[in-house]
Design an enzyme around this catalytic site. Structure first.
Site, PDB file in Angstrom:
ATOM      1  CB  SER A  66      -2.457  -3.337  -5.627  1.00  0.00           C
ATOM      2  OG  SER A  66      -2.194  -2.868  -4.321  1.00  0.00           O
ATOM      3  CE  LYS A  69      -2.379  -6.236  -2.311  1.00  0.00           C
ATOM      4  NZ  LYS A  69      -2.390  -4.795  -2.541  1.00  0.00           N
ATOM      5  CB  SER A 126      -6.549  -3.965  -2.989  1.00  0.00           C
ATOM      6  OG  SER A 126      -5.293  -3.894  -3.622  1.00  0.00           O
TER       7      SER A 126
END
Length: 385
Positions: A66, A69, A126
């Protein structure tokens, strides 16, 4: 602590060794080595000087999970800046976004959701669903958005990164390095400081009557940490990029492949503490400040002030600042016309005989061409040199 030594520089020749006047008694104590961290790779850098303080396997290819991101957010902030997106704009939720696996903010196809809500859901919670919705809102499809991510990575200098999606879900062709992640994190804080300050330090967010905490434990453990992003998959392990600011000095740590959620926080804090304890960052030259007068040929003036286009910082082990030397070099012969901002030389910093940094010098003002007699006279002098 930042320190300006602008008025303490001794210049001897146009092209010469320039010694920074001592600010403190030199301390040649042995610098402690970086801590041993239970991770696959790490990197610690100073944001102002862009100096890498410590690194392990910085160029090793890793799965970003993640942490992806951060790039998704970077492109969203660019779209907001350009006007392509607005915070209150409602984004449709596709079936692809709704049904995606992994962490979610729990958006729904028939429930309106704004860009700003999606940004909160992506950065704080997230949410993979939020990331895909934002990607589709900007590029139409997630694969097209991934193409945008790869172009932006190349522009930023992330040479060992390739994206396949906006979320960080595993894919053999979705990879990066600790070094590239450091470049990206630094760019986001530098290019979008207001968005970073607004979003990345928020500790929890509620959407659809579901409250979720920010997974970055350091927001609770260290008051100097004001954000960045966590990541985790089974194959990537537990990852964390964190940024901390103390006494005006900002450092970014990248920790990849820790064995547990708790370990990525403790190992990150060890790395940040190491950087602040053993290294200083000093402001050497201010943007636009005159550093040297360089000889100009065939110009209306026979000299031009040389300066730097941006503030110049250096990061050094504590106690070594007094041992730094700077060498100013002029591009000779420097012939008019010269435009303001044109590169006219460089300043090189060295410590114990080794170069540690170098920056271009630019003209602080324009210099026009001299008259016919002045040009002819300088032409003769150049021939006799």
């Amino acid at each position: 602590m930042t320190r300006s030594i602008l008025n303490r520089v001794i210049f001897t020749f146009l092209i010469s060794s320039v010694t920074l006047a001592p600010l403190a008694q030199a301390n040649n104590a042995q610098i402690a080595p970086p801590p041993n961290l239970a991770v696959k790779a790490y990197l610690l850098n100073d944001v102002n000087s862009n100096h890498v303080i410590a690194s392990l396997n910085g160029k090793m290819r890793v799965e970003p999970a993640s942490l992806t991101k951060i790039m998704t957010a970077y492109l969203c902030f660019e779209a907001l800046k350009s006007g392509q997106l607005q915070p209150t704009l409602t984004i449709p939720v596709s079936e692809h976004a709704w049904k995606t696996e992994g962490s979610k903010m729990f958006i729904e196809p028939n429930k309106p959701v704004t860009v700003d809500e999606l940004l909160h859901g992506m950065i704080i919670q997230s949410g993979n669903d939020a990331s895909i919705a934002l990607a589709e809102g900007i590029a139409g499809t997630e694969p097209q958005f991934a193409e945008m991510m790869n172009k932006e990575a190349l522009r930023l200098g992330m040479k060992n990164t390739h994206y396949m999606n906006a979320t960080g879900l595993p894919d053999p062709n979705h990879y990066t390095t600790a070094e590239d992640l450091s470049i990206l994190a630094t760019a986001l804080i530098r290019d979008f400081p207001d968005q970073y300050k607004r979003l990345y330090s928020i500790k929890e967010y509620s959407y659809n009557n579901i409250k979720q905490p920010n997974r970055n434990r350091l927001l609770w453990l260290d008051p100097n940490v004001d954000g960045m992003k966590t990541g985790h998959t089974e194959s990537a392990g537990y990852c964390l990029i964190s940024s901390a600011k103390r006494d005006g000095i900002r450092r970014i740590s990248v920790v990849l492949g820790a064995p547990t959620d708790a370990a990525r926080a403790t190992e990150s804090q060890k790395l940040l503490n190491y950087g602040f304890q053993f290294f200083d960052t000093s402001l050497v030259y201010k943007q636009g400040q005159s550093i040297s007068q360089l000889k100009v040929w065939k110009g209306s003036d026979n000299q031009v002030a040389a300066t730097v286009a941006d503030n110049v910082y250096i990061t050094l082990p504590k106690g070594e600042y007094a041992n730094v030397k700077a060498t100013v070099s002029s591009r000779q012969p420097l012939v008019a016309p010269i435009k303001k901002g044109q590169v006219v030389g460089s300043v090189k910093f060295s410590l114990n005989g080794a170069t540690i940094d170098e920056h271009p010098l630019v003209a602080a003002e324009s210099v026009e061409v001299a008259g016919m007699f002045g040009r002819a006279w300088d032409s003769i002098k150049l021939l006799l040199q």
